[in-house]
Design an enzyme around this catalytic site. Sequence first.
Site, PDB file in Angstrom:
ATOM      1  N   LYS A 177      -1.275 -12.441  -1.783  1.00  0.00           N
ATOM      2  CA  LYS A 177       0.158 -12.473  -1.530  1.00  0.00           C
ATOM      3  C   LYS A 177       0.426 -12.187  -0.045  1.00  0.00           C
ATOM      4  O   LYS A 177      -0.259 -11.365   0.561  1.00  0.00           O
ATOM      5  CB  LYS A 177       0.822 -11.377  -2.371  1.00  0.00           C
ATOM      6  CG  LYS A 177       2.314 -11.535  -2.503  1.00  0.00           C
ATOM      7  CD  LYS A 177       2.912 -10.375  -3.274  1.00  0.00           C
ATOM      8  CE  LYS A 177       3.275  -9.229  -2.350  1.00  0.00           C
ATOM      9  NZ  LYS A 177       4.599  -8.660  -2.541  1.00  0.00           N
ATOM     10  N   LYS A 204       3.468  -7.410   4.124  1.00  0.00           N
ATOM     11  CA  LYS A 204       3.759  -6.820   5.424  1.00  0.00           C
ATOM     12  C   LYS A 204       2.608  -5.955   5.905  1.00  0.00           C
ATOM     13  O   LYS A 204       2.530  -5.606   7.063  1.00  0.00           O
ATOM     14  CB  LYS A 204       5.062  -6.027   5.381  1.00  0.00           C
ATOM     15  CG  LYS A 204       5.330  -5.303   4.100  1.00  0.00           C
ATOM     16  CD  LYS A 204       6.786  -4.835   3.990  1.00  0.00           C
ATOM     17  CE  LYS A 204       7.076  -4.417   2.554  1.00  0.00           C
ATOM     18  NZ  LYS A 204       8.444  -4.017   2.325  1.00  0.00           N
ATOM     19  N   LYS A 217      -2.631   1.484  -3.455  1.00  0.00           N
ATOM     20  CA  LYS A 217      -2.168   2.320  -2.349  1.00  0.00           C
ATOM     21  C   LYS A 217      -3.022   3.569  -2.202  1.00  0.00           C
ATOM     22  O   LYS A 217      -3.214   4.058  -1.089  1.00  0.00           O
ATOM     23  CB  LYS A 217      -0.696   2.700  -2.541  1.00  0.00           C
ATOM     24  CG  LYS A 217       0.246   1.542  -2.282  1.00  0.00           C
ATOM     25  CD  LYS A 217       1.685   2.004  -2.248  1.00  0.00           C
ATOM     26  CE  LYS A 217       2.617   0.810  -2.078  1.00  0.00           C
ATOM     27  NZ  LYS A 217       4.030   1.195  -2.272  1.00  0.00           N
TER      28      LYS A 217
END
Length: 335
Positions: free
Chosen positions: A197, A200, A115
């Site tokens: 994976k 979103k 992140k």
Amino acid sequence: MEEKKKVLYSAVQPTNNLTIGNYVGAIRNWVQLQSEYDCYYAIANMHAITVKQEPALLRQRTLELLALYIACGVDPEQCVLYVQSQVPCHAELAWVLNTITYVGEMERMTQFKDKSARHAENINMGLMDYPVLMAADILLYQADVVPVGLDQRQHLEITRDIAVRFNNRYSPTFTVPEGIYRKVGAKICDLQDPTKKMSKSGEDPNGAIFMGDDKDTILRKCKRAVTDSETEVRYDPDTKPGVSNLLSIYSVMTGKTMDESVREFAGKGYGDFKLAVGEAVADVLIPIQQEQKRLLADKAYLNGVLNRGAEAAFRTARKTLSKVYRKVGFYQGDK
Ligand code: TRP
């Protein structure tokens, strides 16, 4: 006498739209586990603001997520469903746990590193502290088990470390939680890059199927899913990641075993296969969407669920927090 059930804790952030990966990896399991355990299910809005959010949207998504949980079969009469920020103990315990957590440990967290790379302009303290807040969530409820996606494994491991550390430094206080990681379908991958994976926040919006996608969108995304240059529908994640991922999706959506699923497509081409996968996904998602919509029209009901949930969560959480405050030597008046 009725035996005391074990405690289960889990949470999802009210950010973006959830993908079918979240559904399979989290919400759907919650429904299966709710009668077996004493369940606490939270909407983790405090985690959500560690990356920039649009305030009005965050608020709206909180209710949408609640309605989605209930539409998926999570029963508010049976579980404690609540919003994290409505129970102040989370922030309070996180502060105490911060003092026994090391900066170096947090810097090494994979998700923090990812992140930080993705939000280089906003590497805030909350982002780094995210796992500690998550530990506080779990430990407040003395959770025995925590069902999460495999991406949360490292956060669960650090939660266990923090619990053990506190118990050793002071005295036994926290239950050390176990993660429950589902094997089949625990990892649904991106349709455009099946080695990653399904997320979103993936790069290609066609890579993820969202819980709110309409039937045409679902079918289109499945049709465009990346496969390989062979023609055989076979489960082999190493050499056929795209086809194997679609098979996983088919198997979890229909409830059929992998063997059954593979047999069903013997001799069939990728076109028919992809269409069947899309239909299977739509058959599950469309009724959920209809129920979610119905619930969202009944704000009074949803607010009632959240108020009751916050009260019940607070009662449990406050007990743990008082114990912690006593152990660390916080003056608590005559309590
Ligand atoms: N970090 C989790 C996720 O993004 C959400 C979460 C917050 C959570 N607190 C939790 C999950 C406590 C399990 C237990 O998926």
